[in-house]
Each structure stands twice: as structure tokens, then as C-alpha cells.
Design an enzyme around this catalytic site. Structure first.
Site, PDB file in Angstrom:
ATOM      1  N   CYS A   1       2.548 -42.903  23.963  1.00 57.91           N
ATOM      2  CA  CYS A   1       3.060 -41.654  23.471  1.00 57.91           C
ATOM      3  C   CYS A   1       1.810 -40.976  22.706  1.00 57.91           C
ATOM      4  CB  CYS A   1       4.164 -41.874  22.492  1.00 57.91           C
ATOM      5  SG  CYS A   1       5.678 -42.745  23.112  1.00 57.91           S
ATOM      6  N   ALA A   2       0.960 -40.426  23.516  1.00 63.13           N
ATOM      7  CA  ALA A   2      -0.506 -40.413  23.006  1.00 63.13           C
ATOM      8  C   ALA A   2      -0.883 -39.029  22.122  1.00 63.13           C
ATOM      9  CB  ALA A   2      -1.507 -40.412  24.276  1.00 63.13           C
TER      10      ALA A   2
ATOM     11  N   PRO B   1      -1.346 -36.328  19.407  1.00 70.48           N
ATOM     12  CA  PRO B   1      -2.626 -35.250  20.133  1.00 70.48           C
ATOM     13  C   PRO B   1      -3.803 -36.049  20.661  1.00 70.48           C
ATOM     14  CG  PRO B   1      -2.655 -35.223  17.549  1.00 70.48           C
ATOM     15  CD  PRO B   1      -1.598 -36.130  17.967  1.00 70.48           C
ATOM     16  N   GLY B   2      -3.815 -37.448  20.477  1.00 71.08           N
ATOM     17  CA  GLY B   2      -5.069 -37.895  21.071  1.00 71.08           C
ATOM     18  C   GLY B   2      -5.856 -38.826  20.163  1.00 71.08           C
ATOM     19  N   GLY B   3      -5.616 -38.725  18.734  1.00 70.85           N
ATOM     20  CA  GLY B   3      -6.338 -39.286  18.010  1.00 70.85           C
ATOM     21  C   GLY B   3      -6.685 -40.865  18.101  1.00 70.85           C
ATOM     22  N   LYS B   4      -5.521 -41.386  18.461  1.00 72.67           N
ATOM     23  CA  LYS B   4      -5.578 -43.237  18.795  1.00 72.67           C
ATOM     24  C   LYS B   4      -6.267 -43.274  20.063  1.00 72.67           C
ATOM     25  CE  LYS B   4      -1.742 -44.216  15.794  1.00 72.67           C
ATOM     26  NZ  LYS B   4      -1.139 -42.873  15.635  1.00 72.67           N
TER      27      LYS B   4
ATOM     28  N   ASP C   1       2.941 -46.133  19.822  1.00 73.73           N
ATOM     29  CA  ASP C   1       2.945 -45.381  18.574  1.00 73.73           C
ATOM     30  C   ASP C   1       4.366 -44.457  19.025  1.00 73.73           C
ATOM     31  OD1 ASP C   1       1.963 -44.540  16.048  1.00 73.73           O
ATOM     32  OD2 ASP C   1       1.476 -42.634  17.032  1.00 73.73           O
TER      33      ASP C   1
ATOM     34  N   CYS D   1       5.046 -44.021  11.775  1.00 72.20           N
ATOM     35  CA  CYS D   1       4.595 -43.193  10.614  1.00 72.20           C
ATOM     36  C   CYS D   1       5.780 -42.960   9.694  1.00 72.20           C
ATOM     37  CB  CYS D   1       4.010 -41.924  10.931  1.00 72.20           C
ATOM     38  SG  CYS D   1       4.695 -40.619  11.918  1.00 72.20           S
TER      39      CYS D   1
END
Length: 423
Positions: free
Chosen positions: A242-243, A245-248, A322, A372
């Protein structure tokens, strides 16, 4: 117009969240009074921004020390008379920590008032300016260049275009209007761009808009910790389920030195484009993005050798889940808008995703599950369910870096027993 001492919650939601800190096990360990004190402290902390703003350094393009030096110069331009110390994280070399100054309670409040939505108000407390789209109301005499006081409509009752608002609002700082009221509300088409330039926010924190683009990435500390706990290695195949906005996703690729393959899945097309945009800015080429529902990411047809999803079982060395969650650990949250029904609706989806993640993991692989939020049902109860449902999984001790003090995320590392000795 009160200062925000603690998050405002519906009674039923407050009672539900109290179980996080006042459950029978904790009460038996620390006593009822101490458990209640911790819950009240949690409510207070949730309504305020984190003590530090965390910046992740793109170590493929710049060293941590050089990033620290350049960032110090950029912050100095924003605040010539304020000293913002920049700290290197003591354990994670790619993270810089900038303390937030506040809350500043002695700020003068001006007669010209601007009301912004709750989401915009939260961003202002993290160092953002106010863009015109976030403005809900403004005094009828407001013109360009006025000193204004900005308030957050935390309960969402203010009507767009109102000239005044006497409902529940929280003062979040002062600024200079860059547009008049008529330009914001009376134009034939909505005006884009900055509406209020914040000069004296309640929390003084740098703005990172277009600052060292490509070299640094603004990311909450627990979010960055999740990728370090996953510990991806160059040459591996890694899935971020569940990517957006792409931070991880981009962090994983960076930790792998952009060597290997990072598959990023997200079911909303606009969010997939955001992942692609971030990967491009950070100059990462190992990321493959797919608009796909991760609950359906597994196929039992092993003859299907397509590059994209669905994938055969045991396709990935490491999986990051995530999961979508109630978000009750995000900071700041000055008012919780979720009903109890909404708050408790995420567990079934998380379990579907968990089942897919386990199937996709190779023997000996590592799965990190993160949220979170702070609810027991989405964290500890999910761990207990997974251990019971999937005997092949074993809960592993987290390395010390994952014990970052935070209520925003719980990280769990899983491995298949066939390759990792039990502890």
C-alpha cells in the site's frame, strides 16, 4: 479561540481509545491512576505536532553532512534571526532532525481573521503556509498585505465564504494576506497559490516546499524507521503493498542502493502517479508501480509469469504492509472526526492484506506490518490474530532502532520459521 490542550473526541471514540492505555493488563501493571494519566498525556500529545521535523537524506546523491550544511543555509534564509539546530539521528545516518519551536502562547491576535479547514490547520502547525484552497472564511474587509490571524475550524462547521465565525476554532498563528477576500471568494474561477504567508505560527517550523528537491525528503520519523526495520538488501525483490505516496517505497529503493526490484502497489491511479513522481525526483530506477488492489495480489496459477500483479506465492524476499488504518496516531489531530463505526472498520481489510502478504513472502523472508494509529484492534490484536492464523510466522525481536519513542506507529517483523531460528 482556545489554545488546544488535547484532542477533541466523540465520547464513544474517547472511551474506545482509552482501552489503549487503560486495558486490564496495563492497569494491573501500573495502576488505574497511572494508566489514566498516560491516556490524558496521549490525548494532549496527539493534538500537538511532533517535537522534531524529520528529513530523510537521499544518500545516493548527497552525504548526510552535506545535506545538513545545505539545509542549515536554506533554513537560515527563512529565519535569519532564529537558530534552528539540525541534528543527525544517533542511529540512522540518513535522517536529520529539526526541532519545532513552540507552542508560542504570547502571540498577538489581529482583528482581521482567516478561518482554514482542519487539514490545512494541521499543515500550518507543521510549518506550511496557507494556500487559497484551504481558506474557508475571511473577514469582509481583508485586503492584500493585511496582517491576519489564522484559526483552524477543527469541527468543520464554518461555511465557505462566511465573513465571521463564532464556532469552535483554534488559533494557529499570524501571517500576511497575499490575496484579498474578493480574490479568494468572488472570482469566477478559484485562485490557486499561496493565500496567507505565515510569519508567526504557534509552532515555528521551517517550510520545506521546493527546498533541496531530490536531495531530501520530508518524512515522519516512524515512517522512516519502518523501512530500516524491513532492512532491504541490494539485489532483492521487495513488495510495498500500500505504497502511496511513496515515502517508504523510495526509502526502500535507496537503502538497496537502487539495486534490485521494488514493486509498489496502490489501487488509486492518482496516488500511483504520486509514487512515480517521487521516484523520479529522487532519481530511482528500481521501482515498478502498479495500480492494483493488494488484497487480490496473489494468483495460484504459477504458469502466469507476467511482470505485474497478481503474483505467484512466495515471490518476494521482503514485504512491507503499511496498512490502511484509522490514522489516530497522526500528529497533530486537534479533533477526531471518525465515528466509532468508522474507527473499527479497518481490521477486516488489514487481515485480507495480511493474508496476501504472507502468501507472497518467500521462505526465510521478512514481513513488516506497520500502521499510523494507536488502537489495539489494528495493532496488538492483529499481531495475536496473525500468530494464531499463520503458524509459519514467528514474531521477532525488533532491533534497537525500531524503539523510537512515538505513539504513531507499531512495527512488527515477521519471518518464516523454516529459515530463521526461533528466539
Amino acid at each position: 479561540m482556545s489554545f488546544f490542550p488535547k484532542i477533541r473526541l466523540r465520547d464513544e471514540v474517547g472511551d474506545y481509545l482509552r482501552n489503549v492505555y487503560c486495558n486490564n493488563e496495563l492497569v494491573a501493571a501500573v495502576g488505574a491512576d497511572e494508566a489514566e494519566r498516560r491516556f490524558v498525556c496521549l490525548q494532549c500529545r496527539l493534538s500537538h505536532p511532533p517535537s522534531f521535523t524529520t528529513v530523510r537524506v537521499n544518500t545516493r546523491l548527497i552525504s548526510g553532512e552535506n545535506a545538513k550544511r545545505l539545509l542549515g543555509e536554506e533554513i537560515g534564509k527563512q529565519f535569519p534571526s532564529v537558530i534552528f539546530p539540525i541534528h543527525r539521528h544517533p542511529q540512522l545516518d540518513d535522517l536529520l532532525l529539526i526541532p519545532a519551536i513552540g507552542p508560542r502562547k504570547a502571540l498577538k491576535q489581529h482583528p482581521v481573521q482567516v478561518i482554514v479547514g482542519a487539514q490545512c490547520g494541521n499543515a500550518v502547525l507543521r510549518g506550511a503556509h496557507v494556500y487559497s484552497a484551504g481558506i474557508v472564511s475571511a473577514s469582509k474587509w481583508m485586503k492584500e498585505g493585511d496582517e491576519v490571524s489564522v484559526y483552524s475550524d477543527i469541527e468543520g462547521w464554518c461555511k465557505r465564504g462566511a465573513t465571521e465565525f463564532d464556532g469552535t476554532k483554534v488559533f494557529i498563528g499570524n501571517g500576511i494576506s497575499e490575496l484579498s477576500r474578493s480574490e479568494i471568494f468572488c472570482s469566477q474561477s478559484p485562485i490557486k497559490g499561496k493565500g496567507i504567508r505565515m510569519t508567526d505560527p504557534v509552532y515555528l517550523s521551517p517550510s520545506f516546499d521546493n527546498v533541496l528537491s531530490g536531495y531530501i525528503f520530508l518524512q515522519n520519523l516512524p515512517s522512516a524507521v519502518a523501512s530500516h526495520v524491513l532492512d532491504p538488501q541490494p539485489g532483492e525483490r521487495v513488495l510495498d503493498m500500500c505504497a502511496a505516496p511513496g515515502g517508504k517505497t523510495t526509502h526502500i529503493a535507496t537503502l538497496m542502493n537502487d539495486q534490485g526490484e521494488v514493486i509498489a502497489m496502490e489501487k488509486i491511479a492518482k496516488k500511483v502517479e504520486k509514487i512515480k513522481q517521487n521516484a523520479s525526483i529522487l532519481k530511482l530506477r528500481s521501482i515498478r508501480t502498479y495500480c492494483f488492489n493488494s488484497t487480490k495480489a496473489v494468483t495460484q496459477d504459477t504458469r502466469d509469469q507476467a511482470e505485474g500483479p497478481p503474483f505467484p506465492p512466495e515471490s518476494f524476499d521482503r514485504v512491507l504492509l503499511d496498512a490502511p488504518c484509522s490514522g489516530m496516531g497522526q500528529r497533530p489531530i486537534m479533533a477526531g472526526a471518525l465515528s466509532l463505526k468508522e474507527l473499527t472498520s479497518y481490521q477486516p481489510l488489514q487481515r485480507k492484506l495480511f493474508s496476501a502478504a504472507v502468501s507472497l513472502l518467500k521462505p526465510g523472508g521478512t514481513l513488516v506490518y506497520s500502521t499510523c494509529t494507536i488502537t489495539l484492534s489494528e495493532n496488538e490484536e492483529q499481531v495475536a490474530w496473525a500468530l494464531k492464523t499463520f503458524p509459519c510466522l514467528q514474531l521477532q525481536a525488533q532491533i534497537s532502532l525500531s524503539r523510537t519513542p512515538s505513539v504513531m506507529i507499531l512495527l512488527y517483523e515477521w519471518t518464516r520459521r523454516s529459515a530463521i531460528p526461533q528466539i
